[in-house]
Design a protein around this motif. Structure first.
Motif, PDB file in Angstrom:
ATOM      1  N   SER A 223      95.824 -23.547  57.055  1.00 15.38           N
ATOM      2  CA  SER A 223      95.626 -23.498  58.495  1.00 15.38           C
ATOM      3  C   SER A 223      96.479 -24.572  59.141  1.00 15.38           C
ATOM      4  CB  SER A 223      94.156 -23.703  58.864  1.00 15.38           C
ATOM      5  OG  SER A 223      93.720 -25.002  58.494  1.00 15.38           O
ATOM      6  N   TRP A 236      96.239 -21.656  63.930  1.00 14.84           N
ATOM      7  CA  TRP A 236      96.494 -20.518  63.057  1.00 14.84           C
ATOM      8  C   TRP A 236      95.742 -20.690  61.741  1.00 14.84           C
ATOM      9  CZ3 TRP A 236      99.509 -16.586  64.917  1.00 14.84           C
ATOM     10  CH2 TRP A 236     100.347 -16.884  66.016  1.00 14.84           C
ATOM     11  N   HIS A 238      95.636 -18.733  57.782  1.00 12.08           N
ATOM     12  CA  HIS A 238      96.245 -17.728  56.923  1.00 12.08           C
ATOM     13  C   HIS A 238      95.174 -16.800  56.387  1.00 12.08           C
ATOM     14  CE1 HIS A 238      98.046 -16.177  53.081  1.00 12.08           C
ATOM     15  NE2 HIS A 238      99.015 -15.932  53.943  1.00 12.08           N
ATOM     16  N   GLU A 239      95.363 -15.496  56.636  1.00 12.16           N
ATOM     17  CA  GLU A 239      94.418 -14.488  56.165  1.00 12.16           C
ATOM     18  C   GLU A 239      95.195 -13.316  55.591  1.00 12.16           C
ATOM     19  OE1 GLU A 239      91.868 -13.373  59.359  1.00 12.16           O
ATOM     20  OE2 GLU A 239      90.903 -15.347  59.507  1.00 12.16           O
ATOM     21  N   TYR A 243      99.147 -14.573  59.441  1.00 17.50           N
ATOM     22  CA  TYR A 243      98.450 -15.660  60.113  1.00 17.50           C
ATOM     23  C   TYR A 243      97.746 -15.127  61.355  1.00 17.50           C
ATOM     24  CZ  TYR A 243     100.724 -19.076  57.116  1.00 17.50           C
ATOM     25  OH  TYR A 243     101.123 -19.812  56.033  1.00 17.50           O
ATOM     26  N   ARG A 244      96.511 -15.563  61.540  1.00 16.25           N
ATOM     27  CA  ARG A 244      95.728 -15.151  62.702  1.00 16.25           C
ATOM     28  C   ARG A 244      95.685 -16.280  63.714  1.00 16.25           C
ATOM     29  NH1 ARG A 244      90.343 -15.670  64.280  1.00 16.25           N
ATOM     30  NH2 ARG A 244      89.790 -16.642  62.286  1.00 16.25           N
ATOM     31  N   ASN A 245      96.028 -15.959  64.956  1.00 17.16           N
ATOM     32  CA  ASN A 245      95.942 -16.906  66.055  1.00 17.16           C
ATOM     33  C   ASN A 245      94.464 -17.035  66.437  1.00 17.16           C
ATOM     34  OD1 ASN A 245      96.002 -18.269  68.502  1.00 17.16           O
ATOM     35  ND2 ASN A 245      97.829 -17.223  69.236  1.00 17.16           N
ATOM     36  N   VAL A 246      93.868 -18.163  66.122  1.00 15.70           N
ATOM     37  CA  VAL A 246      92.426 -18.329  66.274  1.00 15.70           C
ATOM     38  C   VAL A 246      91.990 -18.167  67.728  1.00 15.70           C
ATOM     39  CG1 VAL A 246      90.498 -19.916  65.944  1.00 15.70           C
ATOM     40  CG2 VAL A 246      92.337 -19.820  64.245  1.00 15.70           C
ATOM     41  N   SER A 248      93.708 -16.469  70.248  1.00 12.48           N
ATOM     42  CA  SER A 248      94.604 -15.512  70.899  1.00 12.48           C
ATOM     43  C   SER A 248      93.970 -14.902  72.142  1.00 12.48           C
ATOM     44  CB  SER A 248      94.974 -14.399  69.914  1.00 12.48           C
ATOM     45  OG  SER A 248      95.749 -13.406  70.559  1.00 12.48           O
ATOM     46  N   GLU A 252      92.172  -6.804  71.803  1.00  8.81           N
ATOM     47  CA  GLU A 252      91.760  -6.490  70.443  1.00  8.81           C
ATOM     48  C   GLU A 252      92.602  -5.353  69.881  1.00  8.81           C
ATOM     49  OE1 GLU A 252      87.712  -5.306  67.925  1.00  8.81           O
ATOM     50  OE2 GLU A 252      87.632  -5.639  70.094  1.00  8.81           O
ATOM     51  N   GLU A 255      97.018  -7.820  68.722  1.00  2.00           N
ATOM     52  CA  GLU A 255      97.428  -9.179  68.406  1.00  2.00           C
ATOM     53  C   GLU A 255      98.771  -9.187  67.670  1.00  2.00           C
ATOM     54  OE1 GLU A 255      94.597  -7.818  67.367  1.00  2.00           O
ATOM     55  OE2 GLU A 255      92.877  -8.965  68.133  1.00  2.00           O
ATOM     56  N   VAL A 257     100.543 -10.646  64.632  1.00  2.00           N
ATOM     57  CA  VAL A 257     100.133 -11.231  63.349  1.00  2.00           C
ATOM     58  C   VAL A 257     101.388 -11.521  62.530  1.00  2.00           C
ATOM     59  CG1 VAL A 257      98.732 -10.943  61.278  1.00  2.00           C
ATOM     60  CG2 VAL A 257      97.989  -9.898  63.437  1.00  2.00           C
TER      61      VAL A 257
END
Length: 346
Positions: A223, A236, A238-239, A243-246, A248, A252, A255, A257
């Motif tokens: 992260s 961010w 990592h998933e 990477y997911r913008n926490v 954002s 829905e 996003e 990614v």
């Protein structure tokens, strides 16, 4: 549809100049009756590859191109998108090839969303451009999509030879369900057709593309948080493979990614004027060199970035030699050298 001129700036300069009086950060008020349209990505017809030297990869992602054509009839479109809570939900962000986040006045940030391989029918909220955008857009000869700009910025963008589409051009509309200045949206596919021309050349690669195996081992970093001068932080985690913008603001399912988050520490100066609220307008100086941090697959590789001029490509390196970025979607954080901070956790 009317014939598109060579320079969209000339065609739509009248509207953009009038808007400059009210568009430091604010946009002209007034909403039309058009309601929200669902965002959907619509590929624009690809141009047959007439130049054998063109690589069979997209210039903004480095990904291989189906049918062996990496040239579109339209230039790279770079849309300036609001990045505050008032922008929620952002529309069309997930269709971008690449996104650059830059500092603007008041400690806020704004996005430069790059579209080339495909463009969404609807995107926004669209906001004003800054002189900082010159060094961001010029390396790929992109056309900007913007609500307008301050007069001094329009002059500098024109002198840099960058074309732009502003409110008043085909495709722009005000969404009735939102409040100004966060209600300006655009049918980006329509802008793409306006900007199209049959002999468009493939843009240069935006980044030095490579493969994941080319990256040095680096260190664990699952992260990260990029804090800009003024306090805004983009976080961010990592998933899976991205990477997911926490935090954002994107709608829905819409996003962005990225497979890679590229952090560049950059000098920031004063653009020489103030916004309507009296805040000094910062200017990212995207030339020279500085620290680079490549976050990919839950790991961090440290290096150095360099850029010889506003139109020059971005080079990355480590002490061992050139550094490449794995092909895929990339989010670039232009974090100020002074006042900014980057933290990460394994």
């Amino acid at each position: 549809m009317a014939t598109t001129p060579t320079r969209p700036t000339s065609r739509y300069l009248g509207a953009a100049t009038a808007l400059a009086l009210c568009l430091g950060l604010a946009a002209c008020g007034g909403a039309d009756d058009e309601q929200t349209r669902a965002a959907s990505a619509v590929p624009i017809a690809e141009q047959p590859n007439g130049a054998p030297a063109d690589p069979d990869t997209w210039p903004l992602t480095g990904l291989e191109v189906a049918r062996g054509s990496s040239s579109q009839k339209h230039p790279v479109l770079v849309l300036k998108m609001d990045n505050t809570p008032a922008s929620a939900p952002q529309v069309g962000l997930g269709s971008a090839d690449l996104v650059v986040e830059e500092l603007v006045e008041g400690g806020m940030t704004r996005l430069a969303a790059f579209y080339y391989s495909k463009v969404p029918q609807d995107a926004g909220p669209v906001r004003s451009m800054r002189a900082s955008d010159i060094g961001i857009v010029a390396p790929v000869g992109g056309d900007m999509v913007t609500s307008g700009a301050a007069g001094v910025t329009i002059s500098r963008v024109q002198r840099a030879g960058i074309d732009f589409f502003a409110e008043g051009a085909p495709g722009f509309y005000r969404e009735g369900a939102r409040s100004a200045p966060y209600n300006l949206f655009v049918d980006l596919a329509e802008v793409g057709h306006e900007a199209s021309h049959a002999k468009a050349a493939r843009p240069a690669d935006y980044l030095p593309w490579g493969k994941p195996a080319d990256l040095p081992a680096g260190q664990p970093a699952g992260s990260l948080a990029a804090t800009f001068s003024g306090g805004h932080t983009t976080s961010w985690t990592h998933e899976g493979t991205g990477y997911r913008n926490v935090g954002s603001f994107a709608a829905e399912g819409d996003e962005f990614v990225p497979e890679t988050v590229l952090v560049l520490r950059v000098p920031v100066g004063d653009a020489g004027y103030r916004d309507p609220a009296g805040n000094p307008v910062p200017e990212t100086q995207f030339t020279g060199k500085g620290e680079a941090m490549v976050f990919h697959d839950g790991r961090l590789v440290r290096g150095t970035w360099s850029k010889k001029g506003l139109e020059a490509p971005l080079d990355l390196s480590t002490q061992a030699g050139p550094l490449t970025v794995p092909a895929g979607k990339v989010w670039i954080e232009l974090v100020p050298q002074d006042g900014g901070e980057v933290t990460f956790q394994p």
